[in-house]
Design an enzyme around this catalytic site. Structure first.
Site, PDB file in Angstrom:
ATOM      1  N   LYS A  95     -16.228  -8.619 -28.790  1.00 55.37           N
ATOM      2  CA  LYS A  95     -17.376  -8.292 -27.957  1.00 55.37           C
ATOM      3  C   LYS A  95     -18.688  -8.799 -28.557  1.00 55.37           C
ATOM      4  CE  LYS A  95     -15.128  -6.394 -24.590  1.00 55.37           C
ATOM      5  NZ  LYS A  95     -15.043  -7.110 -23.287  1.00 55.37           N
ATOM      6  N   ASP A 101      -2.567 -14.804 -17.653  1.00 53.74           N
ATOM      7  CA  ASP A 101      -3.005 -14.311 -18.952  1.00 53.74           C
ATOM      8  C   ASP A 101      -4.144 -15.219 -19.406  1.00 53.74           C
ATOM      9  OD1 ASP A 101      -3.413 -13.477 -21.545  1.00 53.74           O
ATOM     10  OD2 ASP A 101      -1.317 -13.637 -22.167  1.00 53.74           O
ATOM     11  N   VAL A 102      -5.370 -14.691 -19.436  1.00 57.68           N
ATOM     12  CA  VAL A 102      -6.522 -15.534 -19.771  1.00 57.68           C
ATOM     13  C   VAL A 102      -6.509 -15.993 -21.218  1.00 57.68           C
ATOM     14  CG1 VAL A 102      -7.980 -14.551 -17.960  1.00 57.68           C
ATOM     15  CG2 VAL A 102      -8.032 -13.557 -20.271  1.00 57.68           C
ATOM     16  N   ASN A 144     -14.216 -10.514 -17.047  1.00 58.85           N
ATOM     17  CA  ASN A 144     -13.993  -9.093 -17.309  1.00 58.85           C
ATOM     18  C   ASN A 144     -12.752  -8.822 -18.149  1.00 58.85           C
ATOM     19  OD1 ASN A 144     -14.110  -6.063 -16.645  1.00 58.85           O
ATOM     20  ND2 ASN A 144     -12.148  -6.667 -15.731  1.00 58.85           N
ATOM     21  N   TYR A 189     -11.552  -5.630 -31.321  1.00 59.80           N
ATOM     22  CA  TYR A 189     -12.323  -5.435 -30.091  1.00 59.80           C
ATOM     23  C   TYR A 189     -13.806  -5.682 -30.337  1.00 59.80           C
ATOM     24  CZ  TYR A 189     -14.194  -3.050 -25.950  1.00 59.80           C
ATOM     25  OH  TYR A 189     -14.874  -2.742 -24.788  1.00 59.80           O
ATOM     26  N   ASP A 237      -5.045 -11.208 -13.071  1.00 59.35           N
ATOM     27  CA  ASP A 237      -4.739 -10.083 -13.951  1.00 59.35           C
ATOM     28  C   ASP A 237      -3.428 -10.393 -14.653  1.00 59.35           C
ATOM     29  OD1 ASP A 237      -5.923  -6.929 -13.922  1.00 59.35           O
ATOM     30  OD2 ASP A 237      -3.950  -7.201 -14.817  1.00 59.35           O
TER      31      ASP A 237
END
Length: 259
Positions: free
Chosen positions: A152, A57-58, A82, A148, A38
């Site tokens: 997605k 941090d992905v 996720n 966003y 996370d």
């Protein structure tokens, strides 16, 4: 249906709070050794001891590699992508390019960065499951949520492509498209939308509810239960799918409340 994941090794990104934490707890409860990352160090520090947490941090490919490579060296059976911020809520002409990059890098590129580190291990061990979290916004669009929504939609594309690419290696890849999940995150999103649209919070909330056939929000556990099914033996031939857990979304944020 009692789904067990004993001896499985699972990775959950964005797993220290909200949906990610419920997913991580569900997988761990089914017997999987569960690794969580996370971006919030406080949330990571508060994780229970049976979840192996790290602050990552992905959106940073190098940080992902430093975290995942030691885990993947011993095998990864399940990856749940996720992590991803909600991003700004604003008309397209008002969105700061820096905010665009921040959202898309975490919510889309982050899934790529994680998958590319675990796929070699999954191939070597003869299979695995990748579950990408997208959104109903990733199938329909949504006003004032450009970064966003773009991210997605991209997740859906990655899911379809990876399912084709990795199926011969017995790696199944699916996406889950939640609707509005009960919790603080959707409350913040609805609050931002009410400000942009110039309507009351109550009207904005009603619009979100009215956009679904079942007029409902969903719980994190409902999404986590589908993750468990897809990760377990019952989902061994489910791949390339985008599955909604949303009460059937008819429209995202209808522009006028129904009478």
């Amino acid at each position: 249906m009692d789904i067990r994941l004993d001896s499985q090794r699972a990775v959950v990104t964005g797993g220290a709070a909200g949906l990610g934490l419920v997913v991580a707890e569900t997988l761990a409860g089914a017997g999987a050794t569960t690794f969580v990352c996370d971006v919030d160090p406080v949330a990571v520090g508060a994780l229970p001891s049976h979840l192996q947490g790290a602050t990552v941090d992905v959106a940073e490919a190098e940080a992902v590699a430093a975290w995942l490579d030691p885990i993947a060296a011993d095998g990864v059976d399940i990856l749940v992508n996720n992590a991803g911020p909600a991003g700004p809520t604003a008309p397209v002409e008002e969105i700061d390019p820096a905010e665009w990059r921040k959202c898309v890098e975490a919510a889309l590129s982050g899934q790529f960065y994680c998958a590319r580190r675990v796929v070699p291990a999954m191939k070597a061990q003869g299979g695995g499951a990748i579950i990408n979290i997208t959104s109903t916004a990733g199938r329909m669009g949504m006003p004032n949520r450009s970064p966003y929504v773009a991210a997605k939609f991209g997740v859906v594309g990655l899911t379809k492509t990876w399912a084709m690419e990795l199926g011969r290696n017995n790696i199944r890849v699916n996406a889950i498209a939640p609707g509005s999940i009960i919790g603080q995150r959707v409350d913040r999103v609805i609050g931002a939308h009410s400000r942009v649209e110039g309507i009351s919070l109550e009207v904005a909330h009603a619009m979100y509810v009215q956009g679904t056939s079942m007029a409902t929000f969903v719980t994190p556990q409902e999404v986590a239960d589908l993750v468990l099914y897809l990760a377990g033996p019952s989902g061994r031939h489910v791949s390339g799918q985008v599955i909604g857990v949303d009460g059937h979304t008819e429209t995202l944020f209808p522009r006028f409340p129904r009478s």
